[in-house]
Design a protein around this motif. Sequence first.
Motif, PDB file in Angstrom:
ATOM      1  N   HIS A  21       0.826  -1.222   0.000  1.00 34.94           N
ATOM      2  CA  HIS A  21       0.000   0.000   0.000  1.00 34.94           C
ATOM      3  C   HIS A  21       0.859   1.270   0.000  1.00 34.94           C
ATOM      4  O   HIS A  21       1.383   1.680   1.038  1.00 34.94           O
ATOM      5  CB  HIS A  21      -0.898   0.005   1.244  1.00 34.94           C
ATOM      6  CG  HIS A  21      -1.962   1.053   1.219  1.00 34.94           C
ATOM      7  ND1 HIS A  21      -3.272   0.783   1.537  1.00 34.94           N
ATOM      8  CD2 HIS A  21      -1.931   2.372   0.925  1.00 34.94           C
ATOM      9  CE1 HIS A  21      -3.992   1.888   1.422  1.00 34.94           C
ATOM     10  NE2 HIS A  21      -3.189   2.878   1.060  1.00 34.94           N
ATOM     11  N   HIS A  23       1.337   5.260  -2.529  1.00 36.89           N
ATOM     12  CA  HIS A  23       0.737   6.136  -3.543  1.00 36.89           C
ATOM     13  C   HIS A  23       1.832   6.902  -4.276  1.00 36.89           C
ATOM     14  O   HIS A  23       2.586   7.641  -3.645  1.00 36.89           O
ATOM     15  CB  HIS A  23      -0.189   7.169  -2.894  1.00 36.89           C
ATOM     16  CG  HIS A  23      -1.306   6.555  -2.103  1.00 36.89           C
ATOM     17  ND1 HIS A  23      -2.551   6.327  -2.635  1.00 36.89           N
ATOM     18  CD2 HIS A  23      -1.361   6.105  -0.827  1.00 36.89           C
ATOM     19  CE1 HIS A  23      -3.332   5.775  -1.715  1.00 36.89           C
ATOM     20  NE2 HIS A  23      -2.631   5.626  -0.605  1.00 36.89           N
ATOM     21  N   ALA A  60      -2.374   2.444  -4.392  1.00 36.36           N
ATOM     22  CA  ALA A  60      -3.743   2.466  -3.872  1.00 36.36           C
ATOM     23  C   ALA A  60      -4.500   3.750  -4.180  1.00 36.36           C
ATOM     24  O   ALA A  60      -5.522   4.025  -3.554  1.00 36.36           O
ATOM     25  CB  ALA A  60      -3.703   2.227  -2.359  1.00 36.36           C
ATOM     26  N   LYS A 144     -10.420  -1.026  -5.132  1.00 39.74           N
ATOM     27  CA  LYS A 144     -10.445  -0.412  -3.807  1.00 39.74           C
ATOM     28  C   LYS A 144     -11.809   0.219  -3.545  1.00 39.74           C
ATOM     29  O   LYS A 144     -12.447   0.725  -4.464  1.00 39.74           O
ATOM     30  CB  LYS A 144      -9.373   0.673  -3.755  1.00 39.74           C
ATOM     31  CG  LYS A 144      -9.360   1.497  -2.468  1.00 39.74           C
ATOM     32  CD  LYS A 144      -8.120   2.366  -2.423  1.00 39.74           C
ATOM     33  CE  LYS A 144      -8.135   3.262  -1.189  1.00 39.74           C
ATOM     34  NZ  LYS A 144      -6.825   3.929  -0.999  1.00 39.74           N
ATOM     35  N   HIS A 205      -5.270  -0.464   6.949  1.00 38.24           N
ATOM     36  CA  HIS A 205      -5.126   0.447   8.098  1.00 38.24           C
ATOM     37  C   HIS A 205      -5.693  -0.137   9.397  1.00 38.24           C
ATOM     38  O   HIS A 205      -5.955   0.610  10.337  1.00 38.24           O
ATOM     39  CB  HIS A 205      -5.822   1.809   7.857  1.00 38.24           C
ATOM     40  CG  HIS A 205      -5.632   2.364   6.499  1.00 38.24           C
ATOM     41  ND1 HIS A 205      -4.421   2.351   5.843  1.00 38.24           N
ATOM     42  CD2 HIS A 205      -6.511   2.966   5.637  1.00 38.24           C
ATOM     43  CE1 HIS A 205      -4.571   2.923   4.660  1.00 38.24           C
ATOM     44  NE2 HIS A 205      -5.826   3.277   4.498  1.00 38.24           N
ATOM     45  N   ASP A 262       1.824   3.158   3.477  1.00 37.90           N
ATOM     46  CA  ASP A 262       0.861   4.202   3.118  1.00 37.90           C
ATOM     47  C   ASP A 262       1.373   5.587   3.521  1.00 37.90           C
ATOM     48  O   ASP A 262       0.686   6.335   4.197  1.00 37.90           O
ATOM     49  CB  ASP A 262      -0.494   3.907   3.783  1.00 37.90           C
ATOM     50  CG  ASP A 262      -1.604   4.780   3.228  1.00 37.90           C
ATOM     51  OD1 ASP A 262      -1.484   5.240   2.074  1.00 37.90           O
ATOM     52  OD2 ASP A 262      -2.593   5.009   3.951  1.00 37.90           O
TER      53      ASP A 262
END
Length: 314
Positions: A21, A23, A60, A144, A205, A262
């Motif tokens: 995960h 970005h 993600a 997602k 998470h 993340d």
Amino acid sequence: MIIRTISGDIAPEKLGRTNYHEHAFQISPLLSGDELDSAEKSSREFSRLAKSGFDSYVDATPIGLGRRPQQILDLSKISGLQIVHATGVHKEAHYSHTHPVTSLSVADLIELFSYELLTGVLKNDSSMEISAANTSEIKAGFIKFGISNEPLSPFEKRALEAAATVSGQTGVAIMIHTDAASEIFTVLDSLESFGANLNRVVVAHIDRRPDPKFHATIASRGVFLGYDGAGRSQYFPDEILVELFSNMVELGFASQILLGADVARSSRYIEYGGGPGLEYLGNSFLPKLRIRTSEEIVHKVLTTNPANWLAFNP
Ligand SMILES: [Zn+2]
């Protein structure tokens, strides 16, 4: 079975060590001032991730939040990372009220998610136009959707139903964004009722609520647990997360854990002038996990588990 990366389908055993995960690009009204919007800076940051011990990562960023399908291909070549990219949507709070995705029906969302998985990710996802001219070279490799601590909004319910339906038809993986996961059992029941197999699902998470009993109850439903709080000390220090990981391994759930970080915000990316950066997980957190558990377990969690989560038969 294959894993669908942005550069083509690969055999699951070729995925390697995978961060589940991150970005590369992200723009959201909820993260104003923290945009990830520079191809150069993001490419350098992801080269740091590769050097810290990863072969692949899962991107993600869903529809409408600043995806850049052409530039992420370049980033993959520059960093050497294999990338599995999202289709799907985030929780409703990430969208302006006028964004067209939030008014799509379940049928529209099923069409859109399927199109991005099977044909290509839209180039311009603020227009949402499904056409050859608006289709990029990359295909998505998982779906997602997002939930918050509130009861699901009508849009979030439609996204859940669409994700479950497409996953039920194709076997493609699902990622659920959660905040503190207060609605998680209702959500898992709904996913099953719409045809999804829960062993295709990761609850992201979930380490924001680092309670082993809660995690064991969730994992006993067959889902993966997405641990991505390393280096985000606004939630919990690493010691608590290391303890949680170790407890879950002792309880027999090692094969259901996915690891990522993340990092997600420019203020936390070194190449954008912040920290601790994408390299924190590999350089600082994983060594702590290896000491507390074992090299063998951490390796399996980084390789076998993400391959099992992502592999499907399109
Ligand atoms: Zn994220």
